[in-house]
Design an enzyme around this catalytic site. Structure first.
Site, PDB file in Angstrom:
ATOM      1  N   MET A   1      48.921  54.527   9.434  1.00 27.12           N
ATOM      2  CA  MET A   1      49.888  54.432   8.329  1.00 27.12           C
ATOM      3  C   MET A   1      49.787  55.672   7.444  1.00 27.12           C
ATOM      4  O   MET A   1      50.255  55.664   6.297  1.00 27.12           O
ATOM      5  CB  MET A   1      49.634  53.157   7.523  1.00 27.12           C
ATOM      6  CG  MET A   1      49.837  51.908   8.385  1.00 27.12           C
ATOM      7  SD  MET A   1      50.158  50.429   7.437  1.00 27.12           S
ATOM      8  CE  MET A   1      48.631  50.280   6.531  1.00 27.12           C
ATOM      9  N   GLY A   2      49.154  56.718   7.953  1.00 27.29           N
ATOM     10  CA  GLY A   2      49.086  57.971   7.198  1.00 27.29           C
ATOM     11  C   GLY A   2      47.986  57.962   6.154  1.00 27.29           C
ATOM     12  O   GLY A   2      47.076  57.141   6.204  1.00 27.29           O
ATOM     13  N   ALA A   3      48.080  58.908   5.180  1.00 30.93           N
ATOM     14  CA  ALA A   3      46.987  59.164   4.228  1.00 30.93           C
ATOM     15  C   ALA A   3      45.695  59.342   5.025  1.00 30.93           C
ATOM     16  O   ALA A   3      44.695  58.657   4.804  1.00 30.93           O
ATOM     17  CB  ALA A   3      46.864  58.034   3.202  1.00 30.93           C
TER      18      ALA A   3
ATOM     19  N   GLY B   1      40.525  51.613  15.371  1.00 26.96           N
ATOM     20  CA  GLY B   1      39.207  51.670  14.746  1.00 26.96           C
ATOM     21  C   GLY B   1      38.581  50.290  14.620  1.00 26.96           C
ATOM     22  O   GLY B   1      39.270  49.313  14.297  1.00 26.96           O
TER      23      GLY B   1
ATOM     24  N   GLY C   1      38.185  59.379   9.508  1.00 26.85           N
ATOM     25  CA  GLY C   1      38.161  58.227  10.422  1.00 26.85           C
ATOM     26  C   GLY C   1      39.346  58.289  11.372  1.00 26.85           C
ATOM     27  O   GLY C   1      39.196  58.141  12.594  1.00 26.85           O
ATOM     28  N   HIS C   2      40.538  58.531  10.815  1.00 25.77           N
ATOM     29  CA  HIS C   2      41.727  58.682  11.670  1.00 25.77           C
ATOM     30  C   HIS C   2      41.557  59.873  12.610  1.00 25.77           C
ATOM     31  O   HIS C   2      41.891  59.798  13.803  1.00 25.77           O
ATOM     32  CB  HIS C   2      42.979  58.922  10.826  1.00 25.77           C
ATOM     33  CG  HIS C   2      43.330  57.818   9.869  1.00 25.77           C
ATOM     34  ND1 HIS C   2      43.224  57.945   8.505  1.00 25.77           N
ATOM     35  CD2 HIS C   2      43.801  56.566  10.091  1.00 25.77           C
ATOM     36  CE1 HIS C   2      43.625  56.830   7.926  1.00 25.77           C
ATOM     37  NE2 HIS C   2      43.975  55.971   8.861  1.00 25.77           N
TER      38      HIS C   2
ATOM     39  N   GLN D   1      41.907  43.297  13.865  1.00 27.64           N
ATOM     40  CA  GLN D   1      43.106  43.944  14.434  1.00 27.64           C
ATOM     41  C   GLN D   1      42.860  44.314  15.897  1.00 27.64           C
ATOM     42  O   GLN D   1      43.734  44.144  16.748  1.00 27.64           O
ATOM     43  CB  GLN D   1      43.438  45.185  13.613  1.00 27.64           C
ATOM     44  CG  GLN D   1      44.574  46.003  14.148  1.00 27.64           C
ATOM     45  CD  GLN D   1      45.037  47.038  13.141  1.00 27.64           C
ATOM     46  OE1 GLN D   1      45.831  46.734  12.270  1.00 27.64           O
ATOM     47  NE2 GLN D   1      44.537  48.250  13.258  1.00 27.64           N
TER      48      GLN D   1
ATOM     49  N   ASP E   1      38.821  47.882  11.527  1.00 25.25           N
ATOM     50  CA  ASP E   1      39.731  46.735  11.498  1.00 25.25           C
ATOM     51  C   ASP E   1      39.446  45.880  12.731  1.00 25.25           C
ATOM     52  O   ASP E   1      40.231  45.830  13.678  1.00 25.25           O
ATOM     53  CB  ASP E   1      41.178  47.225  11.465  1.00 25.25           C
ATOM     54  CG  ASP E   1      41.460  48.038  10.218  1.00 25.25           C
ATOM     55  OD1 ASP E   1      41.675  47.436   9.162  1.00 25.25           O
ATOM     56  OD2 ASP E   1      41.417  49.284  10.288  1.00 25.25           O
TER      57      ASP E   1
ATOM     58  N   SER F   1      38.625  54.882   4.135  1.00 26.87           N
ATOM     59  CA  SER F   1      39.854  54.092   4.107  1.00 26.87           C
ATOM     60  C   SER F   1      40.881  54.831   3.259  1.00 26.87           C
ATOM     61  O   SER F   1      40.522  55.448   2.254  1.00 26.87           O
ATOM     62  CB  SER F   1      39.569  52.719   3.486  1.00 26.87           C
ATOM     63  OG  SER F   1      40.784  52.088   3.118  1.00 26.87           O
TER      64      SER F   1
HETATM   65  P1  AMP Z   1      45.426  52.626   9.041  1.00 23.44           P
HETATM   66  O1  AMP Z   1      46.145  53.903   8.793  1.00 23.44           O
HETATM   67  O2  AMP Z   1      44.537  52.214   7.925  1.00 23.44           O
HETATM   68  O3  AMP Z   1      46.334  51.530   9.542  1.00 23.44           O
HETATM   69  O4  AMP Z   1      44.425  52.922  10.230  1.00 23.44           O
HETATM   70  C1  AMP Z   1      44.883  53.485  11.431  1.00 23.44           C
HETATM   71  C2  AMP Z   1      43.774  53.370  12.448  1.00 23.44           C
HETATM   72  O5  AMP Z   1      42.633  54.081  11.989  1.00 23.44           O
HETATM   73  C3  AMP Z   1      43.335  51.924  12.691  1.00 23.44           C
HETATM   74  O6  AMP Z   1      43.072  51.736  14.070  1.00 23.44           O
HETATM   75  C4  AMP Z   1      42.079  51.835  11.872  1.00 23.44           C
HETATM   76  O7  AMP Z   1      41.176  50.854  12.339  1.00 23.44           O
HETATM   77  C5  AMP Z   1      41.505  53.230  12.045  1.00 23.44           C
HETATM   78  N1  AMP Z   1      40.573  53.536  10.969  1.00 23.44           N
HETATM   79  C6  AMP Z   1      40.765  53.329   9.640  1.00 23.44           C
HETATM   80  N2  AMP Z   1      39.661  53.674   8.947  1.00 23.44           N
HETATM   81  C7  AMP Z   1      38.750  54.097   9.860  1.00 23.44           C
HETATM   82  C8  AMP Z   1      37.398  54.571   9.786  1.00 23.44           C
HETATM   83  N3  AMP Z   1      36.770  54.670   8.614  1.00 23.44           N
HETATM   84  N4  AMP Z   1      36.771  54.921  10.926  1.00 23.44           N
HETATM   85  C9  AMP Z   1      37.404  54.810  12.125  1.00 23.44           C
HETATM   86  N5  AMP Z   1      38.680  54.362  12.271  1.00 23.44           N
HETATM   87  C10 AMP Z   1      39.334  54.010  11.159  1.00 23.44           C
END
Ligand code: AMP
Length: 280
Positions: free
Chosen positions: A30-32, A147, A36-37, A153, A150, A185
């Protein structure tokens, strides 16, 4: 790196990639974006030739309008980080492009959604299931990267892939943390300085709970301990703290074999809801 906002243009690009037998990996976000991403993009880069990162703040997975409105939007910076990480294509559709007609389908995930995130965020996994299915159908990746941050998920999407026979392999990647232990996050950017200083406490409590469980303490006592810990700090409001099977997400009464146990927490820190877990 190509940046696409239209489904048809992305499809033309990917058809060409497939015609030359290149394997495609999808990283839905979802960006930002944070490291981790980026770690998911790097994991994909090691396995496939073409890495597609989608950036789409999916309105139908938010059950809280304020959370949706305040979700950080940083597309230009995200594209720079993705280019550096070796991403091949970004797919950043508008909500109208993604949902030209509002989806009427409802997805249910059985027991997986009666606990934790599913219980606390009604409709959340329906929205996740629909957007991920659409992304799988648009991109038709060989691999998709998610990741473990979640965890639920990952379980939901595993079930989606199994039940709808999507022809792809899921890859679950470890949680990246700040040096003080806080799970990275996009929502961390919304913490004020005081909240940010307190935030590593979530991982500290999870770590201590894991230690107690591995030392043989009774699960219910460890959960009570964790709840008390969050009760000692006014800034925190605990949503849930659970010990669960890492695959089914159902509560456990005793530990299973190594790698099958999870402790999961969701905590409000001020107005920001943070989740974290440890699998052990
Ligand atoms: P989001 O943008 O928050 O929906 O996350 C997109 C993907 O990045 C999802 O598969 C998350 O589980 C993963 N993700 C988010 N935070 C982390 C992190 N700290 N380490 C690894 N993967 C992450």
């Amino acid at each position: 790196m190509e940046v696409f906002t239209s489904i048809s243009a992305l499809r033309i690009f990917l058809d060409k990639c497939r015609a030359t037998n290149q394997q495609i990996g999808l990283v839905p976000t979802m960006g930002a974006l944070h490291d981790g991403h980026v770690s998911l993009v790097k994991a994909a880069r090691e396995q496939v030739q073409i890495v597609v990162c989608s950036i789409f703040i999916n309105p139908i997975q938010f059950n809280n309008k304020e959370d949706l409105d305040k979700y950080p939007r940083t597309l230009d910076q995200d594209c720079e980080a993705l280019e550096r990480a070796g991403c091949s294509a970004v797919f950043a559709p508008s909500a109208d492009e993604m949902y030209s007609t509002p989806p009427e389908l409802k997805m249910h995930f059985g027991n997986l959604e009666t606990v934790m995130e599913g219980a606390s965020r009604p409709g959340h996994f329906n929205g996740v299931g629909i957007v991920v299915s659409r992304l799988f159908n648009i991109v038709q990746p060989h691999y998709a990267y998610f990741g473990q941050k979640d965890l639920q998920q990952v379980a939901v999407i595993n079930r989606l892939v199994r039940d709808l026979a999507f022809s792809l392999q899921l890859v679950a990647c470890p949680t990246l943390r700040e040096t003080d232990g806080l799970a990275m996050s996009s929502r961390n950017a919304r913490l004020n300085a005081d909240e940010r200083a307190l935030a590593p406490f979530i991982y500290q409590v999870l770590t201590e709970a894991k230690k107690q469980l591995l030392n043989g303490c009774e699960i219910s006592r460890v959960i009570d301990f964790a709840k008390e810990q969050f009760g000692t700090k006014d800034a925190f409001k605990l949503d849930y703290f659970e010990a669960a099977d890492a695959t089914t997400l159902q509560p456990i009464r005793q530990l299973g074999s190594e790698g099958t146990n999870a402790i999961c927490a969701a905590v409000y820190l001020g107005a920001v809801r943070l989740i974290d877990n440890i699998v052990f």
